[in-house]
Enzyme design. Structure first.
Site, PDB file in Angstrom:
ATOM      1  N   ASP A  28      24.590  14.208  27.567  1.00  0.00           N
ATOM      2  CA  ASP A  28      23.483  13.394  27.054  1.00  0.00           C
ATOM      3  C   ASP A  28      22.486  13.049  28.157  1.00  0.00           C
ATOM      4  O   ASP A  28      21.278  12.972  27.912  1.00  0.00           O
ATOM      5  CB  ASP A  28      24.013  12.097  26.423  1.00  0.00           C
ATOM      6  CG  ASP A  28      24.809  12.354  25.152  1.00  0.00           C
ATOM      7  OD1 ASP A  28      24.770  13.504  24.647  1.00  0.00           O
ATOM      8  OD2 ASP A  28      25.474  11.422  24.676  1.00  0.00           O
ATOM      9  N   THR A  31      20.371  16.145  28.650  1.00  0.00           N
ATOM     10  CA  THR A  31      19.431  16.266  27.539  1.00  0.00           C
ATOM     11  C   THR A  31      18.241  15.340  27.732  1.00  0.00           C
ATOM     12  O   THR A  31      17.081  15.738  27.563  1.00  0.00           O
ATOM     13  CB  THR A  31      20.138  15.918  26.208  1.00  0.00           C
ATOM     14  OG1 THR A  31      21.219  16.822  25.991  1.00  0.00           O
ATOM     15  CG2 THR A  31      19.166  16.009  25.038  1.00  0.00           C
ATOM     16  N   ASP A  65      17.975  22.374  28.087  1.00  0.00           N
ATOM     17  CA  ASP A  65      18.389  22.445  26.682  1.00  0.00           C
ATOM     18  C   ASP A  65      19.590  23.370  26.520  1.00  0.00           C
ATOM     19  O   ASP A  65      20.373  23.209  25.590  1.00  0.00           O
ATOM     20  CB  ASP A  65      17.217  22.940  25.828  1.00  0.00           C
ATOM     21  CG  ASP A  65      17.515  22.848  24.339  1.00  0.00           C
ATOM     22  OD1 ASP A  65      17.995  21.791  23.905  1.00  0.00           O
ATOM     23  OD2 ASP A  65      17.276  23.838  23.624  1.00  0.00           O
ATOM     24  N   ASP A  68      22.825  21.492  28.819  1.00  0.00           N
ATOM     25  CA  ASP A  68      23.613  20.413  28.221  1.00  0.00           C
ATOM     26  C   ASP A  68      24.703  20.970  27.313  1.00  0.00           C
ATOM     27  O   ASP A  68      25.813  20.424  27.240  1.00  0.00           O
ATOM     28  CB  ASP A  68      22.723  19.407  27.473  1.00  0.00           C
ATOM     29  CG  ASP A  68      21.917  20.033  26.337  1.00  0.00           C
ATOM     30  OD1 ASP A  68      22.077  21.239  26.062  1.00  0.00           O
ATOM     31  OD2 ASP A  68      21.099  19.312  25.735  1.00  0.00           O
ATOM     32  N   GLY A  69      24.406  22.075  26.625  1.00  0.00           N
ATOM     33  CA  GLY A  69      25.430  22.702  25.784  1.00  0.00           C
ATOM     34  C   GLY A  69      26.568  23.276  26.608  1.00  0.00           C
ATOM     35  O   GLY A  69      27.740  23.153  26.231  1.00  0.00           O
ATOM     36  N   ARG A  73      30.546  21.952  26.452  1.00  0.00           N
ATOM     37  CA  ARG A  73      31.712  22.808  26.204  1.00  0.00           C
ATOM     38  C   ARG A  73      32.723  22.721  27.337  1.00  0.00           C
ATOM     39  O   ARG A  73      33.934  22.761  27.109  1.00  0.00           O
ATOM     40  CB  ARG A  73      31.261  24.255  25.987  1.00  0.00           C
ATOM     41  CG  ARG A  73      30.572  24.490  24.645  1.00  0.00           C
ATOM     42  CD  ARG A  73      30.325  25.968  24.398  1.00  0.00           C
ATOM     43  NE  ARG A  73      29.325  26.517  25.301  1.00  0.00           N
ATOM     44  CZ  ARG A  73      28.015  26.478  25.090  1.00  0.00           C
ATOM     45  NH1 ARG A  73      27.541  25.884  24.006  1.00  0.00           N
ATOM     46  NH2 ARG A  73      27.174  27.014  25.954  1.00  0.00           N
ATOM     47  N   SER A  79      29.545  16.002  20.940  1.00  0.00           N
ATOM     48  CA  SER A  79      29.734  15.000  19.897  1.00  0.00           C
ATOM     49  C   SER A  79      28.630  15.107  18.859  1.00  0.00           C
ATOM     50  O   SER A  79      27.590  15.740  19.086  1.00  0.00           O
ATOM     51  CB  SER A  79      29.726  13.589  20.500  1.00  0.00           C
ATOM     52  OG  SER A  79      28.447  13.295  21.057  1.00  0.00           O
ATOM     53  N   ASP A  90      14.398  17.443  21.163  1.00  0.00           N
ATOM     54  CA  ASP A  90      13.706  18.737  21.123  1.00  0.00           C
ATOM     55  C   ASP A  90      12.343  18.590  20.463  1.00  0.00           C
ATOM     56  O   ASP A  90      11.355  19.183  20.892  1.00  0.00           O
ATOM     57  CB  ASP A  90      14.532  19.767  20.339  1.00  0.00           C
ATOM     58  CG  ASP A  90      15.638  20.377  21.177  1.00  0.00           C
ATOM     59  OD1 ASP A  90      15.663  20.160  22.399  1.00  0.00           O
ATOM     60  OD2 ASP A  90      16.500  21.065  20.586  1.00  0.00           O
TER      61      ASP A  90
END
EC number: 2.7.8.-
Length: 201
Positions: A28, A31, A65, A68-69, A73, A79, A90
């Site tokens: 977070d 992001t 972007d 953060d993914g 993982r 979450s 976004d």
């Protein structure tokens, strides 16, 4: 279309993701920082005409972007809130890019009102593209179709702005007109797709 590049980008970012995970930085945070960076860069660099420099800085923050993914993982900290935050921010980042370009066109010595209007249309149409998908999914349907999803829209506008900043003539205007048309087509494609699920089938 750009989803085919995601595995390669993920491999490149994995070492950085591991470092961030060791430092205890949450997805977070990445992001939020990425979005704030995009917003600040677009509104600081684009209005006065620093298109190439602005595009480089924005592109750097846009990569968050994907980061953060990767981090989510690796740490298992993905979450529902994180997914909501990512999608919401976004929209803010996208809006800031087009807002910066609108200000650029309006504040020029000889304002280009038509291109400012096209950029505004791209902003609104892009929001509609995203909303159509979100609303369809909220109603239990899908709308993951179209020729201009977010990744494609970002690539077109950033490449066009960057090349324009390097002095390539007409490329920004061409990119915006292309993006406006593609976004409009995508909105229609998603509406038709949802109509077929809701009414026809």
């Amino acid at each position: 279309m750009l989803n085919i590049l995601r595995p390669a980008v993920t491999r490149v970012m994995t070492p950085l993701g591991r470092a961030l995970a060791r430092w205890g930085i949450s997805p977070d945070v990445i992001t939020t920082i990425g979005t704030l960076g995009v917003v600040a860069s677009a509104l600081v660099f684009y209005p006065p005409g620093h298109l190439f420099a602005g595009t480089l800085v924005i592109t750097f923050f846009v990569l968050a972007d994907l980061l953060d993914g990767v981090l989510a993982r690796m740490t298992g900290k993905g979450s529902t809130w994180g997914a909501f935050l990512d999608s919401t921010l976004d929209r803010l980042g996208d809006a800031s890019i087009f807002s910066g370009l609108i200000l650029y066109f309006v504040l020029k010595d000889e304002p280009e009102i038509v291109l400012a209007a096209v950029a505004l249309f791209c902003l609104v149409a892009g929001a509609l593209v995203s909303y159509a998908k979100a609303r369809a999914e909220g109603l239990g349907m899908t709308a993951n179709v179209g020729i201009a999803e977010r990744g494609e829209r970002l690539v077109v506008v950033l490449v066009a702005a960057g090349l324009s900043g390097l002095g390539v003539p007409y490329v920004l205007a061409a990119g915006l007109w292309l993006l406006a048309a593609a976004s409009a087509v995508t909105v229609v494609q998603r509406m038709v797709h949802v109509y077929r699920q809701a009414v026809v089938e």
